[in-house]
Motif scaffolding. Structure first.
Motif, mmCIF file in Angstrom:
data_model
loop_
_atom_site.group_PDB
_atom_site.id
_atom_site.type_symbol
_atom_site.label_atom_id
_atom_site.label_comp_id
_atom_site.label_asym_id
_atom_site.label_seq_id
_atom_site.Cartn_x
_atom_site.Cartn_y
_atom_site.Cartn_z
ATOM 1 N N LEU A 11 0.898 -1.179 0.177
ATOM 2 C CA LEU A 11 -0.107 -0.062 0.013
ATOM 3 C C LEU A 11 1.008 1.312 0.045
ATOM 4 C CD1 LEU A 11 -2.716 -1.151 2.274
ATOM 5 C CD2 LEU A 11 -2.711 -0.795 -0.180
ATOM 6 N N GLY A 14 1.781 1.945 -3.542
ATOM 7 C CA GLY A 14 0.575 2.483 -4.257
ATOM 8 C C GLY A 14 0.625 3.680 -3.742
ATOM 9 N N SER A 18 0.865 6.849 -6.626
ATOM 10 C CA SER A 18 -0.398 7.893 -6.746
ATOM 11 C C SER A 18 0.328 9.371 -6.384
ATOM 12 C CB SER A 18 -1.560 7.526 -5.955
ATOM 13 O OG SER A 18 -1.391 7.548 -4.491
ATOM 14 N N GLU A 94 -9.544 3.532 -4.443
ATOM 15 C CA GLU A 94 -8.284 2.800 -4.999
ATOM 16 C C GLU A 94 -7.641 1.892 -4.152
ATOM 17 O OE1 GLU A 94 -6.289 5.680 -7.414
ATOM 18 O OE2 GLU A 94 -7.799 5.847 -8.953
ATOM 19 N N SER A 95 -7.261 2.524 -2.923
ATOM 20 C CA SER A 95 -6.725 1.793 -1.996
ATOM 21 C C SER A 95 -6.763 2.160 -0.533
ATOM 22 C CB SER A 95 -4.963 1.831 -2.107
ATOM 23 O OG SER A 95 -4.395 3.149 -2.207
ATOM 24 N N ASP A 97 -5.205 2.137 3.586
ATOM 25 C CA ASP A 97 -4.463 1.562 4.398
ATOM 26 C C ASP A 97 -4.841 1.834 6.128
ATOM 27 O OD1 ASP A 97 -2.262 0.393 5.925
ATOM 28 O OD2 ASP A 97 -0.804 1.666 4.990
#
Length: 170
Positions: A11, A14, A18, A94-95, A97
């Protein structure tokens, strides 16, 4: 290496990707490239200061060593976390954490508007106050106005307070 550690590192990669995609760098202007490099260094320094980035590994065998501090705990406010997802529900996630408190959302259009927005929410503290919440919003043409970001932050804080009050009545 445990599953949550691997997930956290994936993450993080990612998130960094981003963040790199959100930059306003242009291959035609050196001043834009310099600003992009400064922003990258600043983001890396903040991640190192917060303990998110791990020390560089020297060999393949370093992957099997547990260098993490077992006493480190990261807590986020559950009301802010849920409120951010409620308020920005028109954006695709999108993600996420939950260990570091980062939610990255893709482009979406709010009801009654024709402008697409993208948001990144960072809940960094277990306290329910404005200092615990950072919101970054972009449009396809660049960063959103301060008023828009402020309105979204206020909506998230208001919704978080509503959730806390409803939770205390149980």
């Amino acid at each position: 290496m445990t599953g949550p550690m691997i997930l956290r590192k994936l993450l993080l990669v990612g998130l960094l990707a981003s963040l790199a995609a959100c930059g306003n760098s242009s291959p035609f202007g050196s001043s834009d490239a310099d600003a992009y490099e400064r922003n990258q260094r600043r983001a890396k320094q903040q991640l190192e200061a917060n303990g998110v980035l791990q020390p560089k590994r020297e060999s393949i065998f370093d992957l099997f060593q547990n260098r993490d501090d077992p006493n480190t705990t990261i807590e986020v406010n559950k009301y802010l976390w849920t409120a951010a997802q409620d308020v920005l529900s028109f954006l695709p996630i999108e993600s996420v954490d939950p260990f570091s408190g980062v939610i990255v959302m893709g482009y979406g259009t709010p009801p009654g508007s024709n402008r697409a927005y993208r948001a990144t929410v960072y809940v960094r503290d277990p306290a329910l106050d404005a200092r615990s919440l950072n919101v970054a919003i972009r449009t396809r043409s660049g960063p959103a106005s301060r008023e828009t970001v402020r309105a979204v932050e206020d909506a998230i804080l208001t919704r978080a307070r509503q959730l806390r009050i409803a939770d205390s009545k149980l």
